[in-house]
Design an enzyme around this catalytic site. Structure first.
Site, PDB file in Angstrom:
ATOM      1  CE  LYS A  86      -4.330   0.661   2.200  1.00 56.24           C
ATOM      2  NZ  LYS A  86      -5.187   0.460   3.451  1.00 56.24           N
ATOM      3  CE  LYS A 125      -9.650 -13.822   9.778  1.00 48.68           C
ATOM      4  NZ  LYS A 125      -8.229 -14.525  10.382  1.00 48.68           N
ATOM      5  CD  GLU A 161      -7.427 -25.978   5.301  1.00 48.98           C
ATOM      6  OE1 GLU A 161      -8.143 -25.448   6.256  1.00 48.98           O
ATOM      7  OE2 GLU A 161      -7.700 -26.929   4.665  1.00 48.98           O
ATOM      8  CE  LYS A 185     -11.435 -17.004  11.709  1.00 42.44           C
ATOM      9  NZ  LYS A 185     -10.867 -16.899  12.779  1.00 42.44           N
TER      10      LYS A 185
END
Lengths: 418, 418
Positions: free
Chosen positions: A41, A99, A123, A199
């Site tokens: 950034k 997530k 994962e 999640k």
């Protein structure tokens, strides 16, 4: 000895996870994966890598035909979705740890994977290094997965552990979590349960083929839990955990929710303390398996990202078997929960909403009851999280039998208890 | 909704596992797997299934072209190999639970899978329902698997737990295990470590691509452990477990052995009690994952067999990635172990074989020492399991650094301790 796909990676984000990945990939040439470019950034910061590696222009990665893998470990979920969807459309495989982004864009991401045929692995986004997605996807067949319950948020588990073991109140425990780096300076995402339900959203996809939005799943965090609740738990020889749970109902639908819950000492989840995560899967023949590992932190996250990267060498992709190869399950509301509710004033508790009440306790400052209530009632109304009320599910809270309840209610009414 | 392979099963064995499977498959038509024929050893016994289902002629299954899956859950490892190899050659996929058979015929079974192209799955053969093979095979890439240690035998773990928690001696604990059904009437296969090393043999194949015979892996059981050893463990705030262990050495080879070991209370394996099994995997970024479940018994075994059957619907097969897609690892002997040895008489202990000795304890009846010894010495000679000597590895026993040892030995000699 077969040859594998050579992976040329474009990395977004160079925080602890990103930098760790860069180092490990440099030290492990056998992985045949190298980082060509890192998009950050803010330029100008001093970083432990050659300056030519960095860019602030995302298109230098997204439009580079040499780069066949995009790894995204940034915080901003809007930017992350933009990067992931463009990368997939531009013919790249993608590994992500975001997530919130995945939960909020689940359907769009599923469609993108179908359209492009490229891999999208994440994962690390749930339970960090515990390979829960891979196991739900590959090992626990639709017809064999009876239930799954899990501690998926390390921050809240750390706080609850400290409230329980060191008798801290919620605010003290939160402060300790922040000091030790297990909670953000704005902890609401964790504490109020948003992170856990995010999640749970995509874990339900891999477990049961359910594609719900986070707002369709009943959830709460631990923000209302008080030191007194921990004392009640202790007196019952139980602990309190923030548990994400799903279970196949007799009608074929799936009950799913994320709520604080009393956990017995012989429950595998009682073993899960501090910042750890744990998953208990009940499968065919009612046998239980338990998966355990660190649920947060840079190393566990990087470890899972690395496993995803290495899987891309074999063209691994999620098949979403439960969604596409089976009739996907639906969420069901037709069940009851045994709940503990502590409160300051009985006026705020609509006791007529309970099927029956099993336990009462009152003293001047704080009162509690244990009773059985329909899931629909909790979903429709929010009195149970207002006015300093704290709702915690009882251990093994799910009740399917609806027939007996009327009888029980009557018997208590007759006895003059209600 | 895709259609899957319809599975028509020929089953060998109708004990608790076989019968349980038959029932569950009947109750779960969605699995699209039905048992056409069951081969049993003795006809005439009363069984809870139609008589026409049974045969004593194995060829009624092996030569039936309708049957595309053979499930083998029998005890006799010679017969099992015969069945499995014939079934593969006859074009059938095979699911097996026979660890001894697999360990003893590993190379032949690998060759048969390559020749025939058919699936041979055996998740139930190690750690029963814990999906350890699948995770080693699919998730933990060669370059990311630093070490694995596991409790793979439920009988010995039950016995050790009872010796430790209820202060039983070995024989009492063994008797209890037999009474509760956790040990065979001839318990040597479990107690002397044969069962554990058999499982370790093929787990090493999935973990590191190693194809060793059980006799090439250093192992011992718990037959020499005494009540006094458990007391020493307790005084050190540790437990004793039969641990199967493997770790990548700095020279690229793999250290592997199955020996009793002291385990610290904060080790995940300390959580594994009674008949349970547990696996700790150390992966990329030195992160640890822990898998836990019942390691023995009919339900956990049947549960894993069922998962293998359901995987055949998707034509799943082990790829043995570590063996075929990488340069497979070799076993290495060039390391040292810190060991605890208790004994009756110092005459039987060749103390000059130790690099150095760190701890001595002697009383009239029983003595012990803790010292560092080369792995090769333990492999070459067997004094450490003779004359009522008991060897137990220290916690975190593996030592790679060999340079310092001479110095340390000298310093002890100079000090007159040796």
């Amino acid at each position: 000895m077969e040859t594998h796909k050579q992976l040329t990676i474009g990395l977004f984000g160079f925080g602890v996870v990103g930098e760790g990945l860069y180092k490990v990939l440099q030290q492990t040439p056998s992985l045949k994966a190298s980082i060509k470019k890192v998009c950050i950034k803010h330029s100008g910061k001093k970083r432990n890598a050659p300056e030519t590696l960095f860019t602030t222009d995302r298109n230098e990665i997204l439009n580079d035909p040499d780069i066949n893998v995009v790894v995204e470990v940034i915080d901003d979920s809007k930017a992350a979705f933009d990067i992931v969807s463009t990368a997939l459309k531009n013919g790249k495989d993608v590994v992500s740890a975001s997530k919130k982004m995945i939960a909020e864009n689940l359907k769009a991401l599923l469609a993108l994977q179908e359209q492009t045929g490229h891999s999208f692995l994440y994962e690390s986004a749930a339970c960090a290094s515990i390979p829960v997605i891979r196991n739900l996807e590959e090992y626990y067949d639709n017809d064999l997965l009876h239930s799954i319950k899990a501690i998926v948020n390390g921050s809240t588990n750390f706080i609850l552990t400290k409230m329980f073991e060191e008798k801290l109140d919620f605010k003290q425990a939160l402060l300790l979590a922040q000091q030790q780096g297990f909670a953000e300076s704005d902890p609401r995402l964790d504490v109020d349960g948003f992170d856990a339900v995010n999640k749970w959203t995509f874990l339900l996809t891999h477990a049961y083929g359910i594609t719900a939005s986070p707002e369709n799943i009943l959830f709460n965090g631990i923000q209302n839990i008080q030191g007194g609740d921990a004392i009640v738990a202790k007196s019952k020889d139980q602990q309190i955990k923030l548990v994400a749970q799903a279970k196949k109902l007799q009608n074929g639908k799936v009950a799913a929710f994320v709520l604080p819950q009393f956990v017995k000492q012989n429950d595998h989840l009682a073993f899960v303390k501090n910042e750890y995560n744990g998953v208990v899967i009940e499968s065919g023949f009612a046998d239980k398996q338990f998966f355990y590992g660190k649920g947060a932190g840079s190393f566990p996250t990087a470890s899972a990202v690395l496993s995803d990267i290495s899987a891309l060498r074999y063209q691994y992709k999620y098949e979403y078997k439960k969604l596409y190869h089976h009739k996907p399950h639906e969420l069901g509301d037709d069940f009851f929960l045994r709940v503990y509710i502590s409160f300051d004033d009985l006026r705020f508790i609509p006791k007529e909403k309970f099927e029956w009440i099993e336990e009462w306790y009152a003293q001047e400052a704080r009162k509690y009851l244990v009773g059985v209530i329909s899931f629909e009632e909790l979903k429709k109304n929010s009195w149970w999280k207002e006015n300093n009320t704290s709702l915690i599910l009882a251990a093994d809270p799910l009740i399917e039998e609806v027939e007996t309840r009327k009888l029980k209610k009557k018997s208590l009414e007759l006895a003059g208890v209600l």
